[in-house]
Design a protein around this motif. Structure first.
Motif, PDB file in Angstrom:
ATOM      1  N   ILE A  11      -6.891  66.948  31.248  1.00 23.65           N
ATOM      2  CA  ILE A  11      -6.951  67.234  29.818  1.00 23.65           C
ATOM      3  C   ILE A  11      -8.302  67.816  29.441  1.00 23.65           C
ATOM      4  N   TYR A  50      -0.551  54.955  23.715  1.00 21.99           N
ATOM      5  CA  TYR A  50      -1.501  55.824  24.419  1.00 21.99           C
ATOM      6  C   TYR A  50      -2.881  55.197  24.563  1.00 21.99           C
ATOM      7  N   GLN A  85      -6.482  62.475  32.695  1.00 20.02           N
ATOM      8  CA  GLN A  85      -7.477  62.695  31.646  1.00 20.02           C
ATOM      9  C   GLN A  85      -8.491  63.758  32.049  1.00 20.02           C
ATOM     10  N   ASN A  90      -5.613  62.894  22.885  1.00 18.40           N
ATOM     11  CA  ASN A  90      -6.348  62.234  23.961  1.00 18.40           C
ATOM     12  C   ASN A  90      -7.696  62.906  24.205  1.00 18.40           C
ATOM     13  N   GLY A 114      -2.745  68.005  25.045  1.00 18.95           N
ATOM     14  CA  GLY A 114      -3.175  66.614  24.882  1.00 18.95           C
ATOM     15  C   GLY A 114      -4.359  66.479  23.948  1.00 18.95           C
TER      16      GLY A 114
END
Length: 273
Positions: free
Chosen positions: A88, A220, A85, A188, A185
């Protein structure tokens, strides 16, 4: 003769129809109208009890033999981004966030159509025209915002989220993004950015909609730390998504009358003073 809206919300249930998440299952929804001068209080109260908003309706799954759909939210204070993350976030640092009033535009609709055609061509929204899209964005009786994400280098709209501002958080009502950027992504990223929006506003939660164990479409959401699900009439921390087993039994849910009786409603008369 003057007609007034009832102070106590009236609840209804939809007819069973095929579940969009679990094959072979039927879904049914409990719903009520979101309208009048107490709409904000009602939305805040029912959102905290697992309901979601769609235009002027609040709904919650109420399936006869399955309780797999669980309302999910992120506890902002407990959230820590994972290594992927953080990548991302870094990958999308060129994006520029812009919050606007809930007003539909041609650019939004064009992106929406690209997203549906690529990701959900056979979904329930696949045939939505520009007027229905505008209604989805603009028909809101509460405090809502459209959060747009622009690629500052290309000056291109790449992501949009219709977001409600609740008393205890922000609710991501519906989001869509450029389908030709799979490595970025974007879906997200918008969730990660809403965590920052909530944190900066001093709001404790980000409401994500429903998490459905066993559904690839919804998997997700379990990747975000600090995730809570509404289960058994209260919010509970989701400790191990992999080992979670939802209820799929004829006695999974209470009868509709009992469900309605157990819904805590705000004091409408007090909120009018």
């Amino acid at each position: 003769m003057r007609h007034t809206l009832p102070l106590t919300p009236q609840f209804y249930v939809t007819a069973p129809q095929p579940c969009p998440y679990l094959e072979g299952r039927l879904e049914r929804k409990l719903f009520t109208a979101l309208q009048g001068e107490n709409a904000t209080e009602l939305n805040d109260s029912l959102s905290a009890q697992g309901f979601r908003r769609s235009q002027n309706v609040l709904y919650r799954p109420s399936c006869a033999e399955c309780a797999s759909c669980l309302s999910a939210r992120i506890d902002v204070a407990a959230f820590e981004p994972s290594r992927s993350q953080r990548r991302i976030i870094k990958r999308n640092r060129r994006l520029e966030r812009r919050a606007t009033s809930p007003w539909a535009t041609e650019d939004q609709y064009e992106l929406f159509r690209r997203y549906l055609d690529s990701r959900h061509a056979d979904g329930g929204m696949a045939d939505m025209d520009v007027f229905e899209f505008a209604a989805m964005i603009e028909e809101t009786p509460i405090r809502s915002r459209v959060i747009e994400y622009m690629d500052r280098d290309k000056r291109e709209l790449v992501g949009v989220c219709l977001t409600d501002v609740l008393g205890d958080g922000v609710s991501m009502v519906y989001s869509f993004y450029a389908p030709d950027r799979p490595k970025d992504g974007l879906g997200n990223y918008m969730i990660l950015d809403h965590v920052e929006i909530a944190r900066s506003a001093g709001l404790p939660y980000v409401y994500l909609g429903y998490w459905v164990p066993g559904s690839q479409k919804m998997g997700y959401k379990a990747k975000f730390s600090g995730l809570e699900v509404y289960l058994g009439g209260k919010w509970q921390k989701l400790k191990d998504p992999e080992s979670f087993r939802p209820e799929q039994h004829p006695l999974s849910n209470d009868p509709i009358a009992e469900q309605v009786a157990n819904i805590a409603l705000p004091d409408m008369a007090r909120s009018k003073r």
